[in-house]
Scaffold this active site. Structure first.
Site, short mmCIF file in Angstrom:
data_model
loop_
_atom_site.label_atom_id
_atom_site.label_comp_id
_atom_site.label_asym_id
_atom_site.label_seq_id
_atom_site.Cartn_x
_atom_site.Cartn_y
_atom_site.Cartn_z
N TYR A 97 0.93 -1.38 -0.22
CA TYR A 97 0.10 0.06 -0.01
C TYR A 97 0.76 1.15 0.20
O TYR A 97 0.37 2.16 -0.53
CB TYR A 97 -1.18 -0.14 1.12
CG TYR A 97 -2.19 -0.74 0.43
CD1 TYR A 97 -3.36 -0.25 0.25
CD2 TYR A 97 -2.22 -2.37 0.93
CE1 TYR A 97 -4.45 -1.08 -0.33
CE2 TYR A 97 -3.14 -2.93 0.51
CZ TYR A 97 -4.39 -2.29 0.06
OH TYR A 97 -5.38 -3.05 -0.55
N GLU A 140 -8.85 -7.58 3.97
CA GLU A 140 -7.82 -8.76 3.11
C GLU A 140 -7.19 -9.60 4.15
O GLU A 140 -7.02 -10.69 3.85
CB GLU A 140 -6.92 -7.87 2.15
CG GLU A 140 -7.58 -7.16 1.02
CD GLU A 140 -6.82 -6.03 0.32
OE1 GLU A 140 -5.73 -5.84 0.77
OE2 GLU A 140 -7.77 -5.63 -0.35
C1 HEM Z 1 -6.69 2.02 -1.46
C2 HEM Z 1 -5.87 1.65 -2.45
C3 HEM Z 1 -6.42 0.65 -3.57
C4 HEM Z 1 -7.69 0.76 -4.31
C5 HEM Z 1 -8.90 1.95 -4.00
C6 HEM Z 1 -7.73 -0.27 -5.28
C7 HEM Z 1 -8.74 -0.48 -5.84
C8 HEM Z 1 -8.73 -1.63 -6.96
C9 HEM Z 1 -10.01 -2.02 -7.90
C10 HEM Z 1 -11.18 -1.37 -7.76
C11 HEM Z 1 -9.63 -2.89 -8.61
C12 HEM Z 1 -10.24 -4.08 -9.57
C13 HEM Z 1 -11.28 -5.07 -8.79
C14 HEM Z 1 -12.14 -5.56 -9.78
O1 HEM Z 1 -11.68 -6.67 -10.66
O2 HEM Z 1 -13.23 -5.50 -9.89
C15 HEM Z 1 -8.27 -3.50 -8.02
C16 HEM Z 1 -7.59 -4.42 -8.78
C17 HEM Z 1 -6.31 -4.77 -8.55
N1 HEM Z 1 -5.34 -3.93 -7.34
FE1 HEM Z 1 -5.84 -2.73 -6.04
N2 HEM Z 1 -6.62 -0.91 -5.20
C18 HEM Z 1 -5.82 -0.46 -4.08
C19 HEM Z 1 -4.71 -0.89 -3.84
C20 HEM Z 1 -3.73 -1.60 -4.27
C21 HEM Z 1 -2.56 -2.02 -4.21
C22 HEM Z 1 -1.55 -1.27 -2.96
C23 HEM Z 1 -1.82 -2.94 -5.03
C24 HEM Z 1 -0.59 -3.32 -5.05
C25 HEM Z 1 0.57 -2.86 -5.28
C26 HEM Z 1 -3.03 -3.14 -5.80
C27 HEM Z 1 -3.28 -4.08 -7.06
C28 HEM Z 1 -4.12 -4.44 -7.48
C29 HEM Z 1 -4.03 -5.49 -8.55
C30 HEM Z 1 -2.83 -6.48 -9.02
C31 HEM Z 1 -5.15 -5.67 -9.09
C32 HEM Z 1 -5.89 -6.80 -10.02
C33 HEM Z 1 -5.73 -5.94 -11.63
C34 HEM Z 1 -6.51 -6.58 -12.57
O3 HEM Z 1 -7.63 -7.41 -12.32
O4 HEM Z 1 -5.89 -6.54 -13.72
N3 HEM Z 1 -4.16 -2.43 -5.57
N4 HEM Z 1 -7.96 -2.35 -7.01
#
Ligand code: HEM
Length: 155
Positions: A97, A140
């Protein structure tokens, strides 16, 4: 929810949300340039992209869209749950994060400039980011623990 956001933070995030969304693509692009310097972070997204065939654009869109609901967080419950599921599938951990915070906040300043993205604006967005991040990290952790329990029962 243990903590609450200060009224000043809510007001600043709401006031600057439209500017951030208007420049959302530029901010997102800059954020990923900063984020993907780190191979271990890029690898998380590479795996996810192969899995879903999607670009990881939704992460930034979600953070920016969050501004619209900053004063009605109950609207975010379903969205947060989907993020939790996807994060656990792709192996996102608490220690990731700070990388996103440190990529997003400077990206906001890079794109909007210092006159708009003042120190007070970045501080408010930082507080808002960590508020949401803490919710995600806690949910998580529970999901990882439940998964580990289920796996140990299978052995
Ligand atoms: C407040 C912080 C964060 C928010 C609001 C957020 C939001 C999201 C959302 C909306 C999705 C798509 C979910 C779906 O498939 O419906 C997602 C996917 C993902 N997020 Fe986060 N995220 C956050 C932090 C992080 C962090 C810290 C990481 C890692 C460095 C990360 C890595 C990923 C990855 C790898 C995916 C999957 C992407 C894909 O499906 O291609 N996220 N996140």
């Amino acid at each position: 929810m243990a903590r609450t956001l200060s009224p000043e933070t809510v007001a600043i995030v709401k006031a600057t949300g439209p500017a951030l969304q208007k420049h959302g693509l530029a901010i997102t692009t800059r954020m990923y340039e900063r984020l993907f310097i780190f191979a271990e972070i890029r690898d998380l997204f590479d795996m996810a992209a192969q899995d879903s065939g999607e670009q990881p654009r939704r992460l930034a869109a979600a953070i920016l869209g969050y501004a619209q609901n900053i004063d009605k967080l109950e609207n975010l419950t379903g969205a947060v749950q989907r993020m939790v599921v996807r994060h656990v599938e792709t192996g996102v951990r608490a220690e990731h994060y700070p990388y996103v915070a440190e990529a997003l906040l400077p990206a906001i300043r890079d794109v909007l400039g210092e006159a708009v993205a003042t120190d007070a604006v970045l501080a408010a967005w930082g507080e808002a980011y960590w508020f949401l991040a803490d919710l995600l990290i806690a949910a998580e952790a529970e999901r990882y623990a439940a998964r580990a329990n289920a796996e140990s029962e299978l052995v």
